[in-house]
Each structure stands twice: as structure tokens, then as C-alpha cells.
Design a protein around this motif. Structure first.
Motif, PDB file in Angstrom:
ATOM      1  N   UNK A  94       0.834  -1.182   0.078  1.00  9.62           N
ATOM      2  CA  UNK A  94      -0.026  -0.105  -0.125  1.00  9.62           C
ATOM      3  C   UNK A  94       0.885   1.221   0.084  1.00  9.62           C
ATOM      4  N   UNK A  95       1.978   1.160   0.804  1.00  9.40           N
ATOM      5  CA  UNK A  95       2.893   2.276   0.782  1.00  9.40           C
ATOM      6  C   UNK A  95       4.192   2.077   0.407  1.00  9.40           C
ATOM      7  N   UNK A  96       5.206   2.678   1.093  1.00 14.47           N
ATOM      8  CA  UNK A  96       6.611   2.407   0.788  1.00 14.47           C
ATOM      9  C   UNK A  96       7.385   1.475   1.710  1.00 14.47           C
ATOM     10  N   UNK A  97       8.116   0.575   1.114  1.00 16.52           N
ATOM     11  CA  UNK A  97       8.783  -0.472   1.866  1.00 16.52           C
ATOM     12  C   UNK A  97       9.903   0.291   2.977  1.00 16.52           C
ATOM     13  N   UNK A  98      10.566   1.413   2.415  1.00 11.39           N
ATOM     14  CA  UNK A  98      11.373   1.818   3.197  1.00 11.39           C
ATOM     15  C   UNK A  98      10.874   2.382   4.568  1.00 11.39           C
ATOM     16  N   UNK A  99       9.776   2.923   4.526  1.00 10.97           N
ATOM     17  CA  UNK A  99       8.931   3.618   5.460  1.00 10.97           C
ATOM     18  C   UNK A  99       8.524   2.478   6.711  1.00 10.97           C
ATOM     19  N   UNK A 100       8.077   1.390   5.969  1.00 13.31           N
ATOM     20  CA  UNK A 100       7.423   0.129   6.673  1.00 13.31           C
ATOM     21  C   UNK A 100       8.985  -0.161   7.600  1.00 13.31           C
ATOM     22  N   UNK A 101       9.785  -0.486   6.942  1.00 14.11           N
ATOM     23  CA  UNK A 101      11.114  -1.213   7.567  1.00 14.11           C
ATOM     24  C   UNK A 101      11.538  -0.419   8.778  1.00 14.11           C
ATOM     25  N   UNK A 102      11.647   0.793   8.277  1.00 14.30           N
ATOM     26  CA  UNK A 102      12.218   1.982   9.292  1.00 14.30           C
ATOM     27  C   UNK A 102      11.170   1.988  10.428  1.00 14.30           C
ATOM     28  N   UNK A 103      10.019   1.857  10.392  1.00 14.10           N
ATOM     29  CA  UNK A 103       8.978   2.022  11.347  1.00 14.10           C
ATOM     30  C   UNK A 103       9.037   0.511  12.281  1.00 14.10           C
ATOM     31  N   UNK A 139       7.821  -7.764  18.482  1.00 11.48           N
ATOM     32  CA  UNK A 139       7.565  -8.619  17.632  1.00 11.48           C
ATOM     33  C   UNK A 139       6.669  -7.981  16.534  1.00 11.48           C
ATOM     34  N   UNK A 140       5.970  -7.168  16.817  1.00 11.06           N
ATOM     35  CA  UNK A 140       5.392  -6.550  15.823  1.00 11.06           C
ATOM     36  C   UNK A 140       6.544  -5.644  14.942  1.00 11.06           C
ATOM     37  N   UNK A 141       7.399  -5.162  15.597  1.00 11.79           N
ATOM     38  CA  UNK A 141       8.575  -4.556  14.589  1.00 11.79           C
ATOM     39  C   UNK A 141       9.172  -5.450  13.855  1.00 11.79           C
ATOM     40  N   UNK A 142       9.515  -6.734  14.512  1.00 12.14           N
ATOM     41  CA  UNK A 142      10.183  -7.648  13.640  1.00 12.14           C
ATOM     42  C   UNK A 142       9.386  -8.315  12.557  1.00 12.14           C
ATOM     43  N   UNK A 143       8.032  -8.138  12.614  1.00  9.13           N
ATOM     44  CA  UNK A 143       7.195  -8.458  11.445  1.00  9.13           C
ATOM     45  C   UNK A 143       7.201  -7.634  10.531  1.00  9.13           C
ATOM     46  N   UNK A 144       7.142  -6.180  10.838  1.00  9.44           N
ATOM     47  CA  UNK A 144       7.408  -5.226   9.785  1.00  9.44           C
ATOM     48  C   UNK A 144       8.748  -5.352   8.893  1.00  9.44           C
ATOM     49  N   UNK A 145       9.661  -5.974   9.671  1.00 12.03           N
ATOM     50  CA  UNK A 145      11.199  -5.835   8.976  1.00 12.03           C
ATOM     51  C   UNK A 145      11.481  -6.966   8.318  1.00 12.03           C
TER      52      UNK A 145
END
Length: 402
Positions: free
Chosen positions: A85-94, A124-130
Motif C-alpha cells: 500500500x505504501x513504501x517499503x522503506x518507511x515500513x521497515x524503518x517503522x 515482535x510487531x517490529x520484527x514482523x514489519x522488518x
């Protein structure tokens, strides 16, 4: 001459470059994977501290890492949907910010529930986004060397496990567990830098004009969410068959890593000998990841065939582990453990490399997220089930002996 430049540009758009900035992303995958799974594997250093401080059972403490692993896999589809939906860079950094935030908050925990929520759910949520977005990004930048770069990236899990265990023990002894967790939070924030290395994705198609009224309808929202999650893959027979196969594989994949040391001690070997068996298997696991990726990219055999052979051999060596210790031979147990470590590492890179061959590169992000979600149930159930079966076998043996 006038057509040469457009054709070259067309090749760059349609094909992965197999190099260039892609190797920088492999380095980012190497670091981020070590800060996810390498860190997760090394959290056992804190367990004794938690048991003593919170005065809880080892079983209750073990749910911290289990919650983190479950959250990482459960939230993987969310991470891939946000990337679509958005940008992979932003998701991983979040995700990197959340992973670090979880450990920073955990350093101030006053109860076990706080650790479940911070180290388990938030990190765990952060790891899932990374993890899954980073893997999909690297795979999208390579075609011919795809299996090799995955093997190199995933080798950091074993390498960081060797490095993190003594490092974390030193941190606990120097700064106590609260200070050590605070440092781990800062260390996890390096994932943000890894995410910043991802270049913004160029959309292959211009976004279609949407009627504002129709976009607010429930059906339109559900269709959009379904497309971001790639839920249509759940009715795709080849993908579903492959996912179910990997899920069954995952039931037994982690079992030796949890029970091999205890099995070696039960077979009569010393604690140092048992620990060395596990370390040796971990070393060949690293070697297997890189070697299998290199060999697969030679193109002599199909990836699915190599995955089948690696899986079959890994299952065979799991069955031979108890047999090898019946005769009391440490050399036999060590040899089987080395072979199992190599095969289990070899199949890891191939599991992910096969996915784009089934669904295509365009749907690879969502496919990897759903795969992580579905196989998570098997990974969580496999170890407890094996422990229960082992307990039942010991009980039956005692009854027969009595």
C-alpha cells in the motif's frame, strides 16, 4: 542507434540487475536478520535473570520468546500489506523503531506481563514489519543469484548467535538485565538505518482514478485490503500446496535445536560434549545456507528438486539422531548432527527462493507474508508436541521398567 537506449531501459525495468545497489541491500538484510533472529536466539541469557527477579517458573519465562516469535510471524502479512500500500522503506524503518522501543520499555518492566507486551508484542510487531519486507526487497533485486544472496543474508543468524551470547552475558554482568535490555534497544535501532537503504519503489502502473463515494463502501474497502494482503493466493492451488508442505516441514524443523542438548546428556555425554554438538550443528547450518544458495544458482537442477532433497535428508538425519546415540558413540552422534545442521541450513534459503517461481515477483511480497503466518502455527506447536511425546515415552518406559 536511436532505439538502443529505450531497449536498455526496458531491460532494467523488467529484469533484476543482479548486482549494483542490490549488494548493499544484501548487507542490510545481513544486519537486520541478525538483529531479529540472531537476537531472538540469544535471549536465553536473560532467562535466569528473569526467573530470579520475577520469581516465576522457567515455563512462564519461556513464553516471552515464544510470544515474540509468534508476533513476528503473525504480523508478517500486515508488514507486506503496508509495503504493497505504501513504501517499503518507511515500513521497515517503522519496524526498526518498534523493535528498539520494545526493548527500551522492557528495561523498565515491573512484572512478567510487561515483558510479554514489550519484548513479545511490541518488538515482535517490529520484527514482523522488518524481516519479510527485507527478504522480498532483496529477492526483487536479484534473479540469477537469488538463492546465493538469501544464503549469505541468512547466514548472519548463526554468526550473530555465536557473537551475541557472550556479548549479552557480558552486558548483564556489567549493567544488570535492565541496562542490558536498554543497550539492546539501542542496538535494534540500527534496523532503521538498514531500512533507509531501501530505494523507493517505482510503480509499474499509474494509480487508477477512484470514485470517492465508491471507495468508501464496505465492499471497496474489503477488496482493497484483500489486494494488499494478496488473499487471492489462498485459492491458488500451487501456492496452497507449497505452503501446506512448508507448514508440515516446520513442525519438526526446530525440534532438534531445542532437544539435542538434552538428548545428548540423556545419552550419557557430558554437558560440554552436549553443548559442542549443538555448536557444531550451528556451524554446518551456516555453511549449508551459503553452499546451497551457490549450488542452486548454478542452474543444474530445479530449485524445487533441491528443496525436496534437502528436506528429505534433514528428516532422515532427525530420525537417525536417536539411533546414533544408542550405541553410545559420540562420534556417530556428532557426525549425524553435522549432517543435519548442513541440510537444515541448506533448505532455509531454498524455501524462500521457490516462492517467486510459483507466484511471480509482483505477488512475492504478499505471498511471503501469508507463508510466514500459516507456518507459524506449526513452528509453535512442533516443540511442545515433541516435548509431550518425549514425556509420554519416558513415562511409558518407567512403567514398563517398574
Amino acid at each position: 542507434m536511436t532505439n538502443a537506449k529505450p531497449k536498455a531501459e526496458g531491460r532494467r525495468d523488467d529484469e533484476a540487475p543482479d548486482g549494483g545497489w542490490g549488494w548493499v541491500l544484501v548487507g542490510a538484510l545481513f544486519v537486520s536478520t541478525s538483529l531479529v533472529f540472531g537476537l531472538m536466539r540469544s535471549l536465553g541469557v536473560f532467562f535466569v535473570e528473569f526467573v530470579q527477579y520475577f520469581e516465576e517458573s522457567a515455563q512462564a519465562i519461556s513464553w516471552i520468546s515464544s510470544t515474540g516469535l509468534a508476533a513476528q510471524q503473525f504480523f508478517s502479512p500486515l508488514g507486506t500489506a503496508l509495503c504493497n500500500a505504501y513504501d517499503t522503506r518507511v515500513v521497515v524503518m517503522t519496524g526498526g523503531c518498534l523493535a528498539g522501543l520494545g526493548f527500551i520499555l522492557a528495561s523498565q518492566a515491573t512484572s512478567l506481563v510487561h515483558l510479554y507486551l514489550t519484548m513479545g508484542v511490541i518488538s515482535g510487531l517490529g520484527w514482523g514489519l522488518v524481516f519479510t519486507p527485507m527478504v522480498a526487497t532483496v529477492m526483487a533485486n536479484f534473479t540469477r543469484r537469488r538463492s546465493l544472496v538469501l544464503g549469505v543474508g541468512f547466514s548472519s543468524i548463526g554468526l550473530s548467535s555465536f557473537a551475541f551470547n557472550p556479548l549479552f552475558q557480558l552486558l548483564v554482568e556489567t549493567y544488570a538485565w535492565r541496562g542490558a535490555l536498554l543497550i539492546l534497544g539501542g542496538l535494534s535501532l540500527n534496523i532503521v538505518a538498514c531500512g533507509a537503504l531501501i530505494r523507493p519503489r517505482r510503480r509499474s502502473k499509474a494509480p487508477a482514478k477512484v470514485d470517492p463515494e465508491s471507495s468508501l463502501s464496505c465492499a471497496a474497502v474489503l477488496r482493497r485490503v484483500s489486494s494488499y494482503l494478496e488473499l487471492s493466493l489462498l485459492v491458488d492451488r500451487p501456492y496452497v500446496t507449497y505452503t501446506l508442505g512448508i507448514t508440515l516441514l516446520n513442525v519438526g524443523y526446530f525440534v532438534p535445536y531445542f532437544h539435542l542438548v538434552a538428548h545428548s546428556r540423556q545419552a550419557g555425554f557430558s554437558e560440554y560434549q552436549a553443548a559442542f554438538v549443538m555448536s557444531a550443528a550451528g556451524a554446518t547450518d551456516i555453511l549449508g545456507r551459503v553452499v546451497s544458495g551457490w549450488f542452486a544458482d548454478l542452474g543444474h537442477f530445479r530449485l524445487i528438486h533441491l528443496l525436496t532433497v534437502s528436506t528429505t535428508l534433514a528428516g532422515l538425519f532427525i530420525m537417525l539422531l536417536p539411533v546414533s546415540s544408542l550405541c553410545g558413540s559420540y562420534a556417530a552422534l556428532m557426525a549425524i548432527s553435522l549432517l543435519y545442521g548442513f541440510c537444515s541450513g541448506a533448505l532455509t534459503s531454498l524455501v524462500f527462493a521457490v516462492v517467486p517461481l510459483i507466484v511471480g515477483v509482483e505477488r512475492m511480497m504478499g505471498a511471503l507474508g501469508l507463508l510466514q503466518l500459516i507456518e507459524s502455527s506449526a513452528g509453535l506447536l512442533g516443540t511442545p508436541l515433541s516435548g509431550w511425546w518425549r514425556g509420554e515415552a519416558v513415562l511409558s518406559h518407567c512403567c514398563l521398567s517398574g
